[in-house]
Design a protein around this motif. Structure first.
Motif, PDB file in Angstrom:
ATOM      1  N   GLY A 185     -16.913  20.745  -4.149  1.00 33.71           N
ATOM      2  CA  GLY A 185     -16.727  19.726  -5.166  1.00 33.71           C
ATOM      3  C   GLY A 185     -15.602  18.783  -4.819  1.00 33.71           C
ATOM      4  O   GLY A 185     -14.950  18.916  -3.779  1.00 33.71           O
ATOM      5  N   ALA A 186     -15.378  17.821  -5.698  1.00 37.69           N
ATOM      6  CA  ALA A 186     -14.336  16.813  -5.489  1.00 37.69           C
ATOM      7  C   ALA A 186     -12.983  17.488  -5.328  1.00 37.69           C
ATOM      8  O   ALA A 186     -12.644  18.404  -6.076  1.00 37.69           O
ATOM      9  CB  ALA A 186     -14.310  15.846  -6.665  1.00 37.69           C
ATOM     10  N   GLY A 187     -12.213  17.036  -4.323  1.00 39.75           N
ATOM     11  CA  GLY A 187     -10.889  17.577  -4.092  1.00 39.75           C
ATOM     12  C   GLY A 187     -10.862  18.905  -3.371  1.00 39.75           C
ATOM     13  O   GLY A 187      -9.796  19.383  -2.997  1.00 39.75           O
ATOM     14  N   GLN A 188     -12.016  19.505  -3.153  1.00 38.99           N
ATOM     15  CA  GLN A 188     -12.076  20.778  -2.432  1.00 38.99           C
ATOM     16  C   GLN A 188     -12.032  20.529  -0.917  1.00 38.99           C
ATOM     17  O   GLN A 188     -12.384  19.437  -0.449  1.00 38.99           O
ATOM     18  CB  GLN A 188     -13.368  21.527  -2.781  1.00 38.99           C
ATOM     19  CG  GLN A 188     -13.452  21.936  -4.232  1.00 38.99           C
ATOM     20  CD  GLN A 188     -12.382  22.939  -4.590  1.00 38.99           C
ATOM     21  OE1 GLN A 188     -12.205  23.943  -3.910  1.00 38.99           O
ATOM     22  NE2 GLN A 188     -11.642  22.648  -5.639  1.00 38.99           N
ATOM     23  N   PRO A 189     -11.615  21.527  -0.133  1.00 40.68           N
ATOM     24  CA  PRO A 189     -11.579  21.326   1.320  1.00 40.68           C
ATOM     25  C   PRO A 189     -12.979  21.310   1.918  1.00 40.68           C
ATOM     26  O   PRO A 189     -13.893  21.975   1.409  1.00 40.68           O
ATOM     27  CB  PRO A 189     -10.797  22.532   1.823  1.00 40.68           C
ATOM     28  CG  PRO A 189     -11.002  23.576   0.788  1.00 40.68           C
ATOM     29  CD  PRO A 189     -11.097  22.851  -0.517  1.00 40.68           C
ATOM     30  N   GLN A 190     -13.121  20.563   2.995  1.00 37.23           N
ATOM     31  CA  GLN A 190     -14.363  20.579   3.755  1.00 37.23           C
ATOM     32  C   GLN A 190     -14.341  21.764   4.716  1.00 37.23           C
ATOM     33  O   GLN A 190     -13.321  22.038   5.344  1.00 37.23           O
ATOM     34  CB  GLN A 190     -14.521  19.268   4.526  1.00 37.23           C
ATOM     35  CG  GLN A 190     -14.671  18.055   3.627  1.00 37.23           C
ATOM     36  CD  GLN A 190     -14.757  16.759   4.392  1.00 37.23           C
ATOM     37  OE1 GLN A 190     -15.177  16.722   5.545  1.00 37.23           O
ATOM     38  NE2 GLN A 190     -14.379  15.664   3.746  1.00 37.23           N
ATOM     39  N   ARG A 204      -4.787  11.049  -1.348  1.00 37.23           N
ATOM     40  CA  ARG A 204      -5.610  11.880  -2.239  1.00 37.23           C
ATOM     41  C   ARG A 204      -5.546  13.345  -1.861  1.00 37.23           C
ATOM     42  O   ARG A 204      -5.971  14.204  -2.612  1.00 37.23           O
ATOM     43  CB  ARG A 204      -7.050  11.401  -2.221  1.00 37.23           C
ATOM     44  CG  ARG A 204      -7.240  10.017  -2.805  1.00 37.23           C
ATOM     45  CD  ARG A 204      -8.657   9.541  -2.590  1.00 37.23           C
ATOM     46  NE  ARG A 204      -8.895   8.268  -3.235  1.00 37.23           N
ATOM     47  CZ  ARG A 204      -9.358   8.146  -4.483  1.00 37.23           C
ATOM     48  NH1 ARG A 204      -9.638   9.217  -5.181  1.00 37.23           N
ATOM     49  NH2 ARG A 204      -9.549   6.955  -5.002  1.00 37.23           N
ATOM     50  N   GLY A 205      -5.060  13.620  -0.660  1.00 37.57           N
ATOM     51  CA  GLY A 205      -4.951  15.002  -0.227  1.00 37.57           C
ATOM     52  C   GLY A 205      -4.686  15.037   1.266  1.00 37.57           C
ATOM     53  O   GLY A 205      -5.171  14.169   1.989  1.00 37.57           O
ATOM     54  N   LEU A 206      -3.898  16.003   1.709  1.00 33.55           N
ATOM     55  CA  LEU A 206      -3.630  16.197   3.128  1.00 33.55           C
ATOM     56  C   LEU A 206      -4.046  17.611   3.482  1.00 33.55           C
ATOM     57  O   LEU A 206      -3.740  18.561   2.740  1.00 33.55           O
ATOM     58  CB  LEU A 206      -2.148  15.962   3.440  1.00 33.55           C
ATOM     59  CG  LEU A 206      -1.772  16.005   4.923  1.00 33.55           C
ATOM     60  CD1 LEU A 206      -0.720  14.965   5.245  1.00 33.55           C
ATOM     61  CD2 LEU A 206      -1.332  17.379   5.352  1.00 33.55           C
ATOM     62  N   PHE A 207      -4.758  17.750   4.576  1.00 32.50           N
ATOM     63  CA  PHE A 207      -5.357  19.027   4.958  1.00 32.50           C
ATOM     64  C   PHE A 207      -4.869  19.441   6.345  1.00 32.50           C
ATOM     65  O   PHE A 207      -4.764  18.610   7.240  1.00 32.50           O
ATOM     66  CB  PHE A 207      -6.884  18.916   4.980  1.00 32.50           C
ATOM     67  CG  PHE A 207      -7.481  18.555   3.642  1.00 32.50           C
ATOM     68  CD1 PHE A 207      -7.482  17.253   3.200  1.00 32.50           C
ATOM     69  CD2 PHE A 207      -8.032  19.532   2.837  1.00 32.50           C
ATOM     70  CE1 PHE A 207      -8.021  16.920   1.967  1.00 32.50           C
ATOM     71  CE2 PHE A 207      -8.575  19.206   1.603  1.00 32.50           C
ATOM     72  CZ  PHE A 207      -8.567  17.898   1.166  1.00 32.50           C
ATOM     73  N   GLY A 215     -12.230   7.547  -2.016  1.00 30.38           N
ATOM     74  CA  GLY A 215     -13.178   8.104  -2.960  1.00 30.38           C
ATOM     75  C   GLY A 215     -13.631   9.513  -2.634  1.00 30.38           C
ATOM     76  O   GLY A 215     -14.734   9.911  -3.009  1.00 30.38           O
ATOM     77  N   ASP A 216     -12.799  10.257  -1.945  1.00 30.72           N
ATOM     78  CA  ASP A 216     -13.088  11.683  -1.742  1.00 30.72           C
ATOM     79  C   ASP A 216     -14.205  11.910  -0.735  1.00 30.72           C
ATOM     80  O   ASP A 216     -14.805  12.980  -0.695  1.00 30.72           O
ATOM     81  CB  ASP A 216     -13.475  12.315  -3.078  1.00 30.72           C
ATOM     82  CG  ASP A 216     -13.254  13.825  -3.094  1.00 30.72           C
ATOM     83  OD1 ASP A 216     -13.906  14.501  -3.898  1.00 30.72           O
ATOM     84  OD2 ASP A 216     -12.475  14.314  -2.276  1.00 30.72           O
ATOM     85  N   TYR A 217     -14.526  10.914   0.075  1.00 30.47           N
ATOM     86  CA  TYR A 217     -15.710  11.046   0.912  1.00 30.47           C
ATOM     87  C   TYR A 217     -15.465  11.256   2.388  1.00 30.47           C
ATOM     88  O   TYR A 217     -16.395  11.603   3.108  1.00 30.47           O
ATOM     89  CB  TYR A 217     -16.622   9.836   0.718  1.00 30.47           C
ATOM     90  CG  TYR A 217     -17.208   9.751  -0.678  1.00 30.47           C
ATOM     91  CD1 TYR A 217     -17.131   8.587  -1.411  1.00 30.47           C
ATOM     92  CD2 TYR A 217     -17.819  10.853  -1.244  1.00 30.47           C
ATOM     93  CE1 TYR A 217     -17.669   8.516  -2.678  1.00 30.47           C
ATOM     94  CE2 TYR A 217     -18.354  10.804  -2.512  1.00 30.47           C
ATOM     95  CZ  TYR A 217     -18.282   9.635  -3.230  1.00 30.47           C
ATOM     96  OH  TYR A 217     -18.809   9.570  -4.480  1.00 30.47           O
TER      97      TYR A 217
END
Lengths: 113, 110
Positions: free
Chosen positions: A97-102, B31-34, B94-96
């Motif tokens: 889902g949105a914001g979850q890790p790939q 939006r996020g760092l991985f 946009g989270d994509y």
């Protein structure tokens, strides 16, 4: 632990031929992606797919590329007429889902001769 | 243009020798760092997600931290099995999609 599965692990194809790379994402995931990594270079985004349509694509993803989710479990990347510069490792990824890790598969190494 | 830069490119450590990897980013509206780990011939394996400055995450010998401009991955008392390429990626648009850095290849000698 559930994982993303990609087949084949290695594909060798003549230039100009069509190739289809296959992926089985994690079963309850809703977002699907293809990335590629040319040897020695960064992992590059190709395309994202959500709700049965492409949500975003990169400049690399031109008319020679297409993606499809033909059923509830598979996600494919097709290259219509391969070029030498398409040689790379292609990774499929999915997320819940949105914001979850790939989460990534182990890739298909595509070699164009 | 949004960018992710990792340093150093390579790091050679003795077993037990702690060190840190850097990931600096220039994105508008993170939006996020991985953080991911990648072994040779394998896909990236997810380690951590960080969303806001000051956030920290830990897993075994690894600890990730985030500021407004960079993230660090600290490896404490590494073992040979920690040898891998560590990738940093930021979530864009946009989270994509993820935009990856070039990675830091860590080699830990026994």
């Amino acid at each position: 632990e559930p994982e993303v599965t990609q087949t084949p692990s290695h594909q060798v194809t003549q230039m100009g031929q069509e190739v289809i790379l296959r992926c089985v994402p994690i079963s309850n995931h809703l977002y699907f992606y293809w990335y590629r990594q040319i040897l020695g270079q960064k992992v590059e985004f190709l395309v994202s797919f959500y709700n049965n349509e492409i949500s975003e694509k990169s400049e690399i993803f031109d008319d020679q590329f297409s993606v499809e989710r033909p059923d509830g479990s598979n996600f494919t990347l097709k290259i219509r007429s391969t070029k030498l510069e398409d040689s790379a490792m292609y990774f499929c990824a999915s997320k819940e889902g949105a914001g979850q890790p790939q989460h990534f598969g182990d890739g298909t190494r595509l070699s164009i001769l | 243009e949004d960018q992710v830069t990792q340093s150093p490119e390579a790091l050679r450590l003795q077993e037990g020798e702690s060190s840190s990897l850097n990931c600096s980013y220039t994105v508008s509206g993170l939006r996020g760092l991985f953080w991911y780990r990648q072994d040779p011939g394998k896909g990236p394996e997810f380690l951590f997600t960080l969303y806001s400055a000051g956030e920290e995450k830990e897993k075994e010998r690894l600890k990730a931290t985030l500021t407004k401009k960079e993230s660090f991955l600290h490896i404490t008392a590494p073992k040979p099995e920690d040898s891998a390429t560590y990738l940093c990626a930021v979530l864009l648009g946009g989270d994509y999609k993820l935009s990856f850095g070039a990675g830091t290849t860590v080699t830990v000698r026994a």
